[in-house]
Design an enzyme around this catalytic site. Structure first.
Site, short mmCIF file in Angstrom:
data_model
loop_
_atom_site.label_atom_id
_atom_site.label_comp_id
_atom_site.label_asym_id
_atom_site.label_seq_id
_atom_site.Cartn_x
_atom_site.Cartn_y
_atom_site.Cartn_z
N CYS A 1 0.82 -1.21 0.00
CA CYS A 1 0.00 0.00 0.00
C CYS A 1 0.85 1.26 0.00
O CYS A 1 0.35 2.35 -0.27
CB CYS A 1 -0.94 -0.01 1.21
SG CYS A 1 -2.66 -0.16 0.73
N ASP B 1 -11.71 -4.01 2.82
CA ASP B 1 -12.62 -2.91 2.50
C ASP B 1 -14.08 -3.31 2.72
O ASP B 1 -14.90 -2.49 3.14
CB ASP B 1 -12.44 -2.49 1.04
CG ASP B 1 -11.19 -1.64 0.84
OD1 ASP B 1 -10.68 -1.09 1.83
OD2 ASP B 1 -10.71 -1.54 -0.31
N HIS C 1 -7.35 -12.61 -14.03
CA HIS C 1 -6.52 -12.30 -15.19
C HIS C 1 -5.06 -12.36 -14.77
O HIS C 1 -4.70 -11.93 -13.66
CB HIS C 1 -6.86 -10.90 -15.71
CG HIS C 1 -5.96 -10.43 -16.82
ND1 HIS C 1 -6.10 -10.87 -18.12
CD2 HIS C 1 -4.91 -9.59 -16.83
CE1 HIS C 1 -5.18 -10.31 -18.87
NE2 HIS C 1 -4.44 -9.52 -18.11
N ASP D 1 -10.84 1.10 7.19
CA ASP D 1 -9.64 0.31 7.46
C ASP D 1 -8.43 1.19 7.19
O ASP D 1 -8.45 2.08 6.36
CB ASP D 1 -9.60 -1.00 6.66
CG ASP D 1 -9.59 -0.80 5.16
OD1 ASP D 1 -10.03 0.27 4.70
OD2 ASP D 1 -9.16 -1.71 4.45
#
Length: 731
Positions: A402, A467, A518, A605
């Site tokens: 992140c 999330d 993918h 969060d």
């Protein structure tokens, strides 16, 4: 790695023994560009056996005589798997690892040491304290040391094994325990120390060395019993081979050890005692892609005793032959020396040196030994600066996870240009299909902050689901988007298998179906997931809704960005990284379910914008302020010390564009802002509950598994701002 020269081989090092740390250091100094290298180890701090007596005697700290394998591997560009190998399938070219999917290899080297052979000693498993494996001994010794310092603690200490290890150990134990006793007013006469061996004292040493050793035992009042093996151990006695019993409150066993049972069970060639049989090249006798070194192996053409000196000397020839095998070159034989120097410590800062038929003793010998040992350890713990990554010089290394997100100011400006709302948004999108539940959907994607695919996949999945939990919902299915580094197709397939296996483990634990996705190749390893779920329309949590008087609960510590930024620079301790990886591997599901039993007024969060950044989103959405008690903010071990030394994630400067809203005495501390705005990957939930429910809500979250959760502050009336109170504790 570049598309023009992708990796084509996978080298796996099993165990962090003395030879393998030499391989790791060599790879750090001179990488193999066409090989992916993985270290699999049960322990991530490798003890140096030569300094173990000094640790017991109190001359060395834990850090001084342990090699940090996580830090060394990160510096060398080597992946780390924290696990125990239980077998090898040479036909499939895979290693079996406890609790994990199998790991493929092209070339594998085994350096796992030996385990105690206690079956022949009745009661050993219950009452004995085995020295082998050395990696587990330090913690056992610390417990014995603490017990012996008590008024009613053990007083009669027996060491089994009259070789070098037993001799050094009994004198080291005596030195340390008598020093502790003196500090607590316990008379030295209360203790007895006995060395018991099934052979003559120091059977592999010369007569002069044995004479010096016997004299030292006699001078220190240690009783020596030769030619009598330990046959049984009870709570307060040891039974010898001739039937005699001697008093023993604690029994340390430095007796003969045995190899791991999985060697023979996996079809590896072994000698008559079960140790892996290898040729002078250090490859096993029937397979040039499998190597074995150290105490777990026997070079059939050059048999030597199980000793750390030989494992250390095998490091350079092993490194050379692993490189040669990876590059298709013929292997070179290695002949170990038959004569070598041994240095035996005698408890205090005094030692015996022996070589050939000569032996001497003195304080100067201990200083000589100490210098040799410290120089050896410095090769692995005092490392050159890490190489720069592909994005700039070493000082400008770009973080991943992140911490690789686009900063809040940049994001807001881009959204404003698109004509969309630039203000705070909820953690996930909600859609009303007219059903009882709202649909909740979110997506996350980032570069790998941890190079080992299985753990990275598991944490990336947890992070993506978070999330939905932050909205009070339950995720139901997910889609993957994976970018694999350029490599040979077989290696790409192995990495894809591992990252999806890790992700699937996290998703299945939380009842989420991994429905598809993918995959593509790219310059860097990255992964993300689209996650969809549902939430009851009357129970959805949003960032808006904070009310003055609400208590703020944070369910996980902060500091992940700092720790991984430090790891990139070779500055983070391995035990800090393994602890934070364990926390990041925990889903927020249990904490969210615990909070569902209370009147949550707002939640989010804590991820890329840091604790302060995400709290400011909540405050702005709710038009209130907050006071944060810094003393209550949970912080991962090591993060504060590193923050105060100037280590910060590369996203922090952008996150700090919001620092003007933070006031209070705490901002004078250099580490505070770095921690408050530190980007978190798989961070905790930040939830507000009414003051009257705060204690019960916190207890529920802790009972759900987040023992470090805390009430970090309160919401108060006022313009959106964060006021800091208290102070973070000293490093």
């Amino acid at each position: 790695m570049t598309p023009g020269r992708p990796p084509r081989k996978h080298l796996v090092l099993v165990g962090g023994g003395h030879a393998h740390v030499t391989v790791l250091r060599s790879l750090g100094m001179k990488p193999e560009p066409e090989a992916i290298v993985t270290l699999v180890s049960r322990e991530l701090e490798a003890p140096y056996s030569g300094m173990l007596p000094g640790l017991v005697a109190g001359h060395y700290s834990h850090e001084e005589c342990h090699i940090d394998l996580v830090r060394l591997a990160a510096w060398a560009g080597v992946r780390v798997v924290h696990g125990t190998v239980t077998g090898i399938d040479r036909e499939a070219r895979q290693l079996r690892i406890e609790g994990r999917p199998p790991l493929g290899y092209d070339v594998v080297s085994i350096d796992v040491g030996i385990t105690p052979h206690l079956d022949a000693i009745a009661g050993a498993a219950e009452y004995g304290l085995a020295v082998k494996p050395v990696s587990l001994f330090a913690a056992k010794w610390a417990r014995l040391e603490a017990a012996a310092a008590r008024p009613d603690g053990p007083r009669h200490i027996v060491v089994g094994g009259a070789g070098a290890a037993g001799f050094e150990l009994v004198l080291a134990a005596r030195h340390r325990l008598l020093a502790l006793a003196a500090g607590r007013g316990i008379p030295a006469q209360a203790f007895t120390f006995t060395l018991v061996g099934g052979s003559v004292l120091l059977p592999s040493h010369n007569a002069r060395a044995r004479d010096l050793a016997r004299a030292e035992l006699d001078r220190q009042g240690v009783r020596l019993i030769e030619h009598q093996a330990v046959k049984a151990i009870a709570a307060t006695t040891v039974v010898l081979g001739d039937g005699r019993s001697i008093c023993a409150d604690a029994v340390l066993l430095a007796t003969r050890a045995r190899p791991a049972t999985w060697f023979a069970a996996s079809g590896l060639p072994v000698d008559e005692e079960g140790f892996i049989a290898v040729r002078p090249t250090l490859a096993v006798t029937d397979d040039e892609d499998v190597f074995a070194v150290g105490d777990c192996s026997t070079v059939l053409a050059h048999r030597r005793e199980k000793s750390g000196v030989f494992a250390v000397r095998q490091g350079p020839p092993l490194t050379d032959n692993l490189r040669r095998r990876l590059n298709g070159l013929p292997l070179r034989p290695f002949v170990p020396q038959t004569r070598f120097l041994t240095l035996l410590s005698t408890g205090g800062k005094h030692a015996i040196a022996a070589r050939n038929g000569l032996a001497v003793a003195g304080d100067w010998v201990w200083r000589w030994k100490d210098g040799i040992d410290r120089a050896f350890m410095d090769r692995f713990n005092v490392l050159p600066p890490m190489r720069a990554d592909a994005h700039g010089d070493q000082a400008e290394m770009r973080c991943a996870g992140c911490a690789a997100k686009v900063g809040p100011a940049t994001l807001a400006a881009s959204l404003e240009r698109l004509g969309g709302a630039a203000g705070p948004r909820d953690d996930a999108a909600t859609f009303d299909d007219g059903a009882e539940h709202l649909r909740v959907e979110t997506i996350d994607f980032f570069r790998a902050f941890w190079p080992e695919p299985f753990v990275f996949g598991a944490i990336a999945a947890n992070h993506a689901m978070s999330d939905v939990y932050a909205m009070g919902g339950r995720p139901t299915h997910a889609l993957a988007n994976i970018v694999l580094p350029y490599a040979a197709p077989r290696l790409v397939g192995e990495d894809l298998f591992q990252v999806l296996a890790g992700a699937r483990e996290s998703f299945e634990r939380d009842g989420v179906a991994l429905a598809g996705g993918h995959t593509s190749e790219g310059a860097e390893f990255a992964a993300g997931f689209f996650v969809s779920g549902r939430v009851r329309r009357e129970a959805v949590w949003r960032k808006a809704g904070l009310r003055a008087g609400d208590a703020l609960i944070l369910t996980k510590p902060v500091g992940t960005g700092i720790l991984f930024a430090a790891l990139m620079r070779g500055l983070a301790r391995g035990r800090y990284i393994t602890a934070v990886l364990a926390a990041m591997s925990r889903s927020n599901r249990a904490a969210a379910e615990a909070l569902c039993g209370f009147a949550v007024t707002a939640a989010t969060d804590v991820t890329g914008f840091g604790l302060a950044g995400h709290l400011m989103e909540m405050l702005e959405a709710s038009h209130v302020a907050a006071e944060i008690d810094l003393e209550q903010v949970p912080v991962y071990a090591g993060a504060l010390e590193l923050a105060r030394s100037g280590i910060a994630s590369s996203l922090v400067p952008e996150n700090l564009t919001r620092a003007g809203a933070v006031t209070g005495a705490g901002i004078a501390d250099a580490g505070v802002l770095a921690l408050l705005f530190d980007p978190q990957t798989s961070g905790g939930l930040l939830a507000a509950v009414p003051e009257g429910e705060a204690g019960a809500a916190l207890a529920a979250v802790r009972a759900a598994g987040e023992e470090g959760a805390a009430i970090i502050g309160r919401v108060r009336a006022g313009a959106p701002a964060i006021v800091l109170a208290g102070a973070l504790p000293p490093s």
